[in-house]
Design a protein around this motif. Sequence first.
Motif, PDB file in Angstrom:
ATOM      1  N   ILE A 126       0.842  -1.210   0.000  1.00  0.00           N
ATOM      2  CA  ILE A 126       0.000   0.000   0.000  1.00  0.00           C
ATOM      3  C   ILE A 126       0.875   1.257   0.000  1.00  0.00           C
ATOM      4  CG2 ILE A 126      -1.622   1.324   1.424  1.00  0.00           C
ATOM      5  CD1 ILE A 126      -2.883  -1.402   2.251  1.00  0.00           C
TER       6      ILE A 126
ATOM      7  N   SER B 197     -10.318   1.190  13.823  1.00  0.00           N
ATOM      8  CA  SER B 197      -9.462   0.722  12.720  1.00  0.00           C
ATOM      9  C   SER B 197      -8.146   0.190  13.269  1.00  0.00           C
ATOM     10  CB  SER B 197      -9.211   1.867  11.739  1.00  0.00           C
ATOM     11  OG  SER B 197      -8.611   2.960  12.400  1.00  0.00           O
TER      12      SER B 197
ATOM     13  N   SER C  61      -3.507   3.940  11.677  1.00  0.00           N
ATOM     14  CA  SER C  61      -3.754   5.131  10.879  1.00  0.00           C
ATOM     15  C   SER C  61      -2.470   5.506  10.151  1.00  0.00           C
ATOM     16  CB  SER C  61      -4.219   6.292  11.752  1.00  0.00           C
ATOM     17  OG  SER C  61      -5.524   6.033  12.245  1.00  0.00           O
TER      18      SER C  61
ATOM     19  N   TRP D 291      -5.253   4.816  -1.209  1.00  0.00           N
ATOM     20  CA  TRP D 291      -6.660   4.438  -0.970  1.00  0.00           C
ATOM     21  C   TRP D 291      -7.079   3.300  -1.898  1.00  0.00           C
ATOM     22  CZ3 TRP D 291     -10.031   9.185   0.542  1.00  0.00           C
ATOM     23  CH2 TRP D 291     -11.213   8.769   1.139  1.00  0.00           C
TER      24      TRP D 291
ATOM     25  N   ALA E 244      -5.325   0.037  -0.898  1.00  0.00           N
ATOM     26  CA  ALA E 244      -5.969  -0.552   0.287  1.00  0.00           C
ATOM     27  C   ALA E 244      -7.287  -1.224  -0.100  1.00  0.00           C
ATOM     28  CB  ALA E 244      -6.210   0.537   1.338  1.00  0.00           C
TER      29      ALA E 244
ATOM     30  N   MET F 167      -9.162  -3.878   2.176  1.00  0.00           N
ATOM     31  CA  MET F 167      -9.155  -3.064   3.388  1.00  0.00           C
ATOM     32  C   MET F 167     -10.036  -1.833   3.146  1.00  0.00           C
ATOM     33  SD  MET F 167      -6.207  -4.040   5.447  1.00  0.00           S
ATOM     34  CE  MET F 167      -5.526  -5.693   5.252  1.00  0.00           C
TER      35      MET F 167
ATOM     36  N   VAL G   7     -10.440   2.469   4.028  1.00  0.00           N
ATOM     37  CA  VAL G   7      -9.739   3.702   4.389  1.00  0.00           C
ATOM     38  C   VAL G   7     -10.794   4.742   4.761  1.00  0.00           C
ATOM     39  CG1 VAL G   7      -8.366   5.643   3.484  1.00  0.00           C
ATOM     40  CG2 VAL G   7      -7.742   3.277   2.891  1.00  0.00           C
TER      41      VAL G   7
ATOM     42  N   LEU H 130      -5.550   9.158   7.831  1.00  0.00           N
ATOM     43  CA  LEU H 130      -6.279   8.083   7.164  1.00  0.00           C
ATOM     44  C   LEU H 130      -6.363   6.868   8.079  1.00  0.00           C
ATOM     45  CD1 LEU H 130      -4.358   8.296   3.751  1.00  0.00           C
ATOM     46  CD2 LEU H 130      -6.569   9.358   4.287  1.00  0.00           C
ATOM     47  N   CYS H 131      -7.572   6.468   8.462  1.00  0.00           N
ATOM     48  CA  CYS H 131      -7.767   5.220   9.198  1.00  0.00           C
ATOM     49  C   CYS H 131      -7.691   4.072   8.196  1.00  0.00           C
ATOM     50  CB  CYS H 131      -9.137   5.198   9.870  1.00  0.00           C
ATOM     51  SG  CYS H 131      -9.361   6.524  11.062  1.00  0.00           S
ATOM     52  N   LEU H 132      -7.065   2.987   8.593  1.00  0.00           N
ATOM     53  CA  LEU H 132      -6.851   1.876   7.665  1.00  0.00           C
ATOM     54  C   LEU H 132      -7.028   0.537   8.369  1.00  0.00           C
ATOM     55  CD1 LEU H 132      -5.446   1.168   4.723  1.00  0.00           C
ATOM     56  CD2 LEU H 132      -3.489   0.634   6.173  1.00  0.00           C
TER      57      LEU H 132
END
Lengths: 218, 218
Positions: free
Chosen positions: A32, A96, A99, A135, A138, A143, A145, A172-174
């Motif tokens: 990613i 999440s 991040s 993004w 992911a 996943m 985002v 960015l939450c991942l």
Amino acid sequence: MKHDLYEIIHRRRDVRGEFTGAPVPDAVLDRILSAAHAAPSVGLSQPWDFIVVRDRALREAFHDHVRSEREVFAATLDAEAAARFARIKIDGVLESTLSIVVTYDQQRGGPAVLGRHAIADAGLYSVCLAIENLWLAATAERMGVGWVSFYREDFLQGLLGIPAGVRPVAWLCLGPVSELQKVPDLERHGWSGRRPLHQARHDDGWGNRPSTGGSAQR
Amino acid sequence: MKHDLYEIIHRRRDVRGEFTGAPVPDAVLDRILSAAHAAPSVGLSQPWDFIVVRDRALREAFHDHVRSEREVFAATLDAEAAARFARIKIDGVLESTLSIVVTYDQQRGGPAVLGRHAIADAGLYSVCLAIENLWLAATAERMGVGWVSFYREDFLQGLLGIPAGVRPVAWLCLGPVSELQKVPDLERHGWSGRRPLHQARHDDGWGNRPSTGGSAQR
């Protein structure tokens, strides 16, 4: 394994409520971040950095800040909008897995960055291109985002020790998700709708609409 | 037909010299613009517009302007850098099949855009996410894209009749190409190099490097 670009672009969502907290394998995170790092940049300046945040105390401090900024925004709304807003989840910082904070170094590659003399923001644009690559990658990895923008830049700068001259652009939450929604949250909650593409399309000058709806017949 | 995301992300280039001028089928242009339009945006505001420019006179006027801005930049360089810069082609405005100007409408979705109260540039960021989608879709379609940034925003605003409050963000040349270079132009010409990803990676705070080169061992 094939990841179809168009399928990914149209399946991608901005995730708030569906994070599971399951692990993100190191190899996945590397792919990613490599995708983000392969983005175009003005004058090949690559002005981005990626701060991977897993530390619980940091995430809780950020989450508290987001909550207070939510109140600031809510106070600007009329009663009806405030009621709708109250039903909308604005972040998945704690749920999440991790991040990623993406930053913009205004000095990188300078002072003579090819292509930046006329457009001061061109470096900032490059950082956003990297964010979209991240993004999509992911999303390809199954996943989710979620871009959280309820924060003040100086708060985040202090929290993560980001030096002066480097600007935080995104939190960015991942992580893995239970599902991606078919319809964006804000549309499902009646906050706003999507506009049709043909309204965004002009030919050879502002306001000239293509001769047939959305398609270029010439 | 499958278009592999990672292959596209790593094959994508910023094209200057390889445009052939061959036609762009309408269906291809529609897919590319639909991909751009599917990008994430703050508060679902979708603040972008796409002006497709095929008119020869408009492109020549823009090209003349780019040439003069090239001179402005060249005059800021020392002799050695100026000599290197002289060998670099900075645009394919006349050779590419068409151009797409992407703009940012600062009023769209306003005044209460969810997620924009704290970060004034958040709408601008959204526009850039759409640009990267456009770029990747074009690459998937075996086309090239070249982002020209040697221009003044007010010139482009006047040229295309873009109203006040709407800001041009990018002029993108688009069309079939003879090939995509393996190495970015600016690296081939010795103007600048790419930095390794591990230098852009931090863990839980600025300057904290991952324990093993580039990989998250935790």
